[in-house]
Design a protein around this motif. Sequence first.
Motif, PDB file in Angstrom:
ATOM      1  N   LYS A 287       0.844  -1.205   0.000  1.00 42.97           N
ATOM      2  CA  LYS A 287       0.000   0.000   0.000  1.00 42.97           C
ATOM      3  C   LYS A 287       0.874   1.247   0.000  1.00 42.97           C
ATOM      4  CE  LYS A 287      -3.750   2.243   2.576  1.00 42.97           C
ATOM      5  NZ  LYS A 287      -4.632   2.149   3.774  1.00 42.97           N
ATOM      6  N   ARG A 288       1.944   1.213   0.762  1.00 36.87           N
ATOM      7  CA  ARG A 288       2.849   2.362   0.846  1.00 36.87           C
ATOM      8  C   ARG A 288       3.533   2.615  -0.505  1.00 36.87           C
ATOM      9  NH1 ARG A 288       8.009   2.948   3.221  1.00 36.87           N
ATOM     10  NH2 ARG A 288       8.041   0.749   3.835  1.00 36.87           N
ATOM     11  N   ILE A 289       4.050   1.561  -1.106  1.00 30.16           N
ATOM     12  CA  ILE A 289       4.699   1.701  -2.419  1.00 30.16           C
ATOM     13  C   ILE A 289       3.681   2.170  -3.461  1.00 30.16           C
ATOM     14  CG2 ILE A 289       5.948   0.519  -4.256  1.00 30.16           C
ATOM     15  CD1 ILE A 289       7.523   0.899  -1.624  1.00 30.16           C
ATOM     16  N   GLY A 290       2.466   1.627  -3.379  1.00 27.85           N
ATOM     17  CA  GLY A 290       1.420   2.040  -4.306  1.00 27.85           C
ATOM     18  C   GLY A 290       1.076   3.514  -4.177  1.00 27.85           C
ATOM     19  N   SER A 291       1.084   4.013  -2.945  1.00 21.65           N
ATOM     20  CA  SER A 291       0.801   5.440  -2.727  1.00 21.65           C
ATOM     21  C   SER A 291       1.887   6.314  -3.343  1.00 21.65           C
ATOM     22  CB  SER A 291       0.696   5.731  -1.229  1.00 21.65           C
ATOM     23  OG  SER A 291      -0.382   5.037  -0.651  1.00 21.65           O
ATOM     24  N   TYR A 292       3.137   5.906  -3.182  1.00 22.67           N
ATOM     25  CA  TYR A 292       4.238   6.688  -3.744  1.00 22.67           C
ATOM     26  C   TYR A 292       4.159   6.729  -5.266  1.00 22.67           C
ATOM     27  CZ  TYR A 292       6.308   5.958   0.908  1.00 22.67           C
ATOM     28  OH  TYR A 292       6.544   5.904   2.253  1.00 22.67           O
ATOM     29  N   THR A 293       3.924   5.565  -5.877  1.00 23.74           N
ATOM     30  CA  THR A 293       3.850   5.534  -7.343  1.00 23.74           C
ATOM     31  C   THR A 293       2.625   6.281  -7.852  1.00 23.74           C
ATOM     32  OG1 THR A 293       2.774   3.354  -7.228  1.00 23.74           O
ATOM     33  CG2 THR A 293       5.155   3.383  -7.564  1.00 23.74           C
ATOM     34  N   GLN A 294       1.525   6.191  -7.109  1.00 27.09           N
ATOM     35  CA  GLN A 294       0.304   6.899  -7.524  1.00 27.09           C
ATOM     36  C   GLN A 294       0.536   8.411  -7.541  1.00 27.09           C
ATOM     37  OE1 GLN A 294      -2.625   5.234  -8.327  1.00 27.09           O
ATOM     38  NE2 GLN A 294      -3.424   7.187  -9.061  1.00 27.09           N
ATOM     39  N   ILE A 295       1.235   8.901  -6.544  1.00 28.57           N
ATOM     40  CA  ILE A 295       1.492  10.338  -6.439  1.00 28.57           C
ATOM     41  C   ILE A 295       2.422  10.821  -7.547  1.00 28.57           C
ATOM     42  CG2 ILE A 295       2.642  12.097  -5.028  1.00 28.57           C
ATOM     43  CD1 ILE A 295       1.650  10.475  -2.554  1.00 28.57           C
ATOM     44  N   ASN A 296       3.469  10.056  -7.811  1.00 30.17           N
ATOM     45  CA  ASN A 296       4.541  10.577  -8.660  1.00 30.17           C
ATOM     46  C   ASN A 296       4.562  10.024 -10.081  1.00 30.17           C
ATOM     47  OD1 ASN A 296       6.529  12.450  -8.832  1.00 30.17           O
ATOM     48  ND2 ASN A 296       8.088  11.277  -7.750  1.00 30.17           N
ATOM     49  N   TRP A 297       3.639   9.108 -10.406  1.00 29.83           N
ATOM     50  CA  TRP A 297       3.603   8.559 -11.758  1.00 29.83           C
ATOM     51  C   TRP A 297       2.352   8.971 -12.521  1.00 29.83           C
ATOM     52  CZ3 TRP A 297       6.754   5.110 -14.646  1.00 29.83           C
ATOM     53  CH2 TRP A 297       7.973   4.799 -14.033  1.00 29.83           C
ATOM     54  N   ASN A 298       1.227   8.909 -11.859  1.00 31.51           N
ATOM     55  CA  ASN A 298      -0.028   9.145 -12.571  1.00 31.51           C
ATOM     56  C   ASN A 298      -0.503  10.567 -12.337  1.00 31.51           C
ATOM     57  OD1 ASN A 298      -0.010   6.485 -13.519  1.00 31.51           O
ATOM     58  ND2 ASN A 298      -0.885   5.737 -11.610  1.00 31.51           N
TER      59      ASN A 298
END
Length: 298
Positions: A287-298
Amino acid sequence: MTYQFDKSLPLKKNISAIAAEEIEGCFISLDTLNIHEAIHDIRKRFKKLRALARLVRDEMGEENYKEINIYFRDLGREISDLRDLTAHIETLNVLRERYGNHLYVNFFNPIITQLEKERDKMENEFRSQNFFSEYLPEKLKHAQEDLIKWPVNSNDIQVILPSIQRVYERGQKALNNSYENPTTENFHEWRKRVKYLWYQTLLLQETWPQFFETMEAEIHLLADYLGNDHDLMVLQKKLNSEDIKLKDPQHLELMQAIIERYSQFLRSEAKTKGQLIYAESSEDFTKRIGSYTQINWN
């Protein structure tokens, strides 16, 4: 392009570009490095390719994933015996640097000499079969033409999350298994899981460089502890085989004691580092990794 995603590019483009670069790197290694350095580099690149495929395993489908994984796994195994002999020599040099002041000057030389002779013989056998000049380049060319067109259609970075969760969860289980039942096989299995996680953090560094660079460094250190321990165990097995002849039985006994001592140190360091890295649940980590990628990729 280094072994990391460029967040300015679509995911599909990242996957194809990194896969192509790793294959090309294999050709460059064969052309520019001595054969033992080349083998080491090529095997590392095969592992990176397998880790890359593992990351998008759910997106590409199980059949496609297995074809890629098995191809590079089996090709790596064909040169593993030659690499092992070099690893034995490197491990003995590490032991000499660490413990050499407490031993007589030529303590390690008889073993290294025998390993070098065996390695030279094996290398000559490979060359007589045109393995490095024809067979391996042909296998790499096949991979370059047919195996890096991976069926990854989604450009949503979130498709990697199921694999991240699996890798982290299996690493946790392997950590626990290793210290509950400390066999060579269990530690080797944990080492593999740690390396998968390390490669994933390498790929994601652009997501948040300051965070992922620190995490990558810590996981890399853990992988080194476990990798060095694995090298010790493989060397120990070699010393116990009929391949190595030592005149004095006490020579072998002392070698075994040195290996055990260093292994205990490495496993102790790995335990603390591993418990820190695997401190949270796989769900929370993902969940933590997903939050980081969601913020900075999409």
